[in-house]
Design a protein around this motif. Structure first.
Motif, PDB file in Angstrom:
ATOM      1  N   ILE A  33     -12.055  -5.803   5.031  1.00  0.00           N
ATOM      2  CA  ILE A  33     -11.730  -4.447   4.721  1.00  0.00           C
ATOM      3  C   ILE A  33     -10.299  -4.457   4.351  1.00  0.00           C
ATOM      4  N   HIS A  34     -10.025  -3.949   3.015  1.00  0.00           N
ATOM      5  CA  HIS A  34      -8.708  -3.864   2.542  1.00  0.00           C
ATOM      6  C   HIS A  34      -8.558  -2.356   2.481  1.00  0.00           C
ATOM      7  N   VAL A  35      -7.506  -1.839   3.199  1.00  0.00           N
ATOM      8  CA  VAL A  35      -6.999  -0.445   3.079  1.00  0.00           C
ATOM      9  C   VAL A  35      -5.952  -0.188   2.302  1.00  0.00           C
ATOM     10  N   VAL A  36      -5.836   0.637   1.175  1.00  0.00           N
ATOM     11  CA  VAL A  36      -4.580   0.614   0.349  1.00  0.00           C
ATOM     12  C   VAL A  36      -4.146   2.104   0.479  1.00  0.00           C
ATOM     13  N   CYS A  37      -2.934   2.314   0.720  1.00  0.00           N
ATOM     14  CA  CYS A  37      -2.429   3.603   0.767  1.00  0.00           C
ATOM     15  C   CYS A  37      -0.939   3.298   0.291  1.00  0.00           C
ATOM     16  N   GLY A  38      -0.281   4.844   0.046  1.00  0.00           N
ATOM     17  CA  GLY A  38       0.923   5.309  -0.413  1.00  0.00           C
ATOM     18  C   GLY A  38       1.662   5.340   0.957  1.00  0.00           C
ATOM     19  N   GLU A  39       3.040   4.926   1.082  1.00  0.00           N
ATOM     20  CA  GLU A  39       3.615   5.151   2.347  1.00  0.00           C
ATOM     21  C   GLU A  39       4.112   6.717   2.575  1.00  0.00           C
ATOM     22  N   GLN A  40       3.952   7.554   1.407  1.00  0.00           N
ATOM     23  CA  GLN A  40       4.071   8.952   1.723  1.00  0.00           C
ATOM     24  C   GLN A  40       2.870   9.747   1.319  1.00  0.00           C
ATOM     25  N   ASP A  41       1.993   9.179   1.355  1.00  0.00           N
ATOM     26  CA  ASP A  41       0.560   9.888   1.190  1.00  0.00           C
ATOM     27  C   ASP A  41       0.330  10.917   2.213  1.00  0.00           C
ATOM     28  N   LEU A  85      -0.418   7.606   6.739  1.00  0.00           N
ATOM     29  CA  LEU A  85      -0.341   6.261   6.874  1.00  0.00           C
ATOM     30  C   LEU A  85      -0.896   5.621   8.093  1.00  0.00           C
ATOM     31  N   ASN A  86      -0.705   6.778   9.243  1.00  0.00           N
ATOM     32  CA  ASN A  86      -1.330   6.287  10.637  1.00  0.00           C
ATOM     33  C   ASN A  86      -2.860   6.122  10.782  1.00  0.00           C
ATOM     34  N   TYR A  87      -3.556   7.191   9.818  1.00  0.00           N
ATOM     35  CA  TYR A  87      -4.979   6.981   9.848  1.00  0.00           C
ATOM     36  C   TYR A  87      -5.387   5.788   9.188  1.00  0.00           C
ATOM     37  N   LEU A 144      -7.526   2.626  10.515  1.00  0.00           N
ATOM     38  CA  LEU A 144      -8.678   2.308   9.899  1.00  0.00           C
ATOM     39  C   LEU A 144      -8.975   0.725   9.670  1.00  0.00           C
ATOM     40  N   SER A 145      -7.620   0.061   8.962  1.00  0.00           N
ATOM     41  CA  SER A 145      -7.586  -1.149   8.935  1.00  0.00           C
ATOM     42  C   SER A 145      -7.750  -2.255  10.212  1.00  0.00           C
ATOM     43  N   GLU A 146      -6.894  -1.459  11.385  1.00  0.00           N
ATOM     44  CA  GLU A 146      -7.134  -2.092  12.667  1.00  0.00           C
ATOM     45  C   GLU A 146      -8.554  -2.152  13.242  1.00  0.00           C
ATOM     46  N   SER A 147      -9.423  -1.262  12.900  1.00  0.00           N
ATOM     47  CA  SER A 147     -10.573  -1.103  13.509  1.00  0.00           C
ATOM     48  C   SER A 147     -11.714  -1.910  12.949  1.00  0.00           C
ATOM     49  N   ALA A 148     -11.215  -2.647  11.688  1.00  0.00           N
ATOM     50  CA  ALA A 148     -12.089  -3.575  11.136  1.00  0.00           C
ATOM     51  C   ALA A 148     -11.897  -5.135  11.802  1.00  0.00           C
ATOM     52  N   ASP A 180     -11.922  -7.669  10.174  1.00  0.00           N
ATOM     53  CA  ASP A 180     -11.079  -8.658   9.325  1.00  0.00           C
ATOM     54  C   ASP A 180     -10.240  -7.233   8.526  1.00  0.00           C
ATOM     55  N   GLY A 181      -9.706  -6.704   9.057  1.00  0.00           N
ATOM     56  CA  GLY A 181      -9.089  -5.799   8.226  1.00  0.00           C
ATOM     57  C   GLY A 181      -7.490  -5.993   7.601  1.00  0.00           C
ATOM     58  N   HIS A 182      -7.277  -5.440   6.753  1.00  0.00           N
ATOM     59  CA  HIS A 182      -5.743  -5.605   5.916  1.00  0.00           C
ATOM     60  C   HIS A 182      -5.220  -4.411   5.362  1.00  0.00           C
ATOM     61  N   LEU A 183      -4.066  -4.222   5.824  1.00  0.00           N
ATOM     62  CA  LEU A 183      -3.343  -2.728   5.340  1.00  0.00           C
ATOM     63  C   LEU A 183      -2.430  -3.157   4.401  1.00  0.00           C
ATOM     64  N   HIS A 184      -2.402  -2.542   2.998  1.00  0.00           N
ATOM     65  CA  HIS A 184      -1.556  -2.671   1.985  1.00  0.00           C
ATOM     66  C   HIS A 184      -0.874  -1.261   1.800  1.00  0.00           C
ATOM     67  N   VAL A 185       0.377  -1.304   2.166  1.00  0.00           N
ATOM     68  CA  VAL A 185       1.125  -0.081   1.956  1.00  0.00           C
ATOM     69  C   VAL A 185       2.093  -0.036   0.712  1.00  0.00           C
ATOM     70  N   PHE A 186       1.874   0.853  -0.086  1.00  0.00           N
ATOM     71  CA  PHE A 186       2.980   0.896  -1.220  1.00  0.00           C
ATOM     72  C   PHE A 186       4.156   1.698  -1.039  1.00  0.00           C
ATOM     73  N   GLU A 187       5.284   1.021  -0.850  1.00  0.00           N
ATOM     74  CA  GLU A 187       6.487   2.017  -0.364  1.00  0.00           C
ATOM     75  C   GLU A 187       6.888   2.867  -1.416  1.00  0.00           C
TER      76      GLU A 187
END
Length: 70
Positions: free
Chosen positions: A10-18, A23-25, A29-33, A35-42
């Motif tokens: 599971i790849h979760v993609v979000c903006g840093e300022q979303d 970002l916490n959510y 979400l990624s940590e609950s998977a 095989d979770g992966h969080l990708h944050v766009f600064e």
């Protein structure tokens, strides 16, 4: 929860300022998977496909290549 019981990466993609989802959510979400992966766009908000199109496309290419083993 579907994410927590999924057997695929599971790849979760979000903006840093979303503003939504925050970002916490996205992190939770990624940590609950399994095989979770969080990708944050600064410096980005919610409209990643518009404001960070090249970077998002590069990430998607990398994820797909990794999953396919190419």
């Amino acid at each position: 929860d579907l994410v927590a019981t999924s057997n695929v990466p599971i790849h979760v993609v979000c903006g840093e300022q979303d503003a939504y989802p925050r970002l916490n959510y996205s992190r939770e979400l990624s940590e609950s998977a399994k095989d979770g992966h969080l990708h944050v766009f600064e410096g980005s908000g919610h409209y990643l496909p518009i404001v960070k199109a090249q970077q998002l496309n590069a990430l998607l290419r990398d994820v797909i290549r990794t999953q396919l083993g190419v």
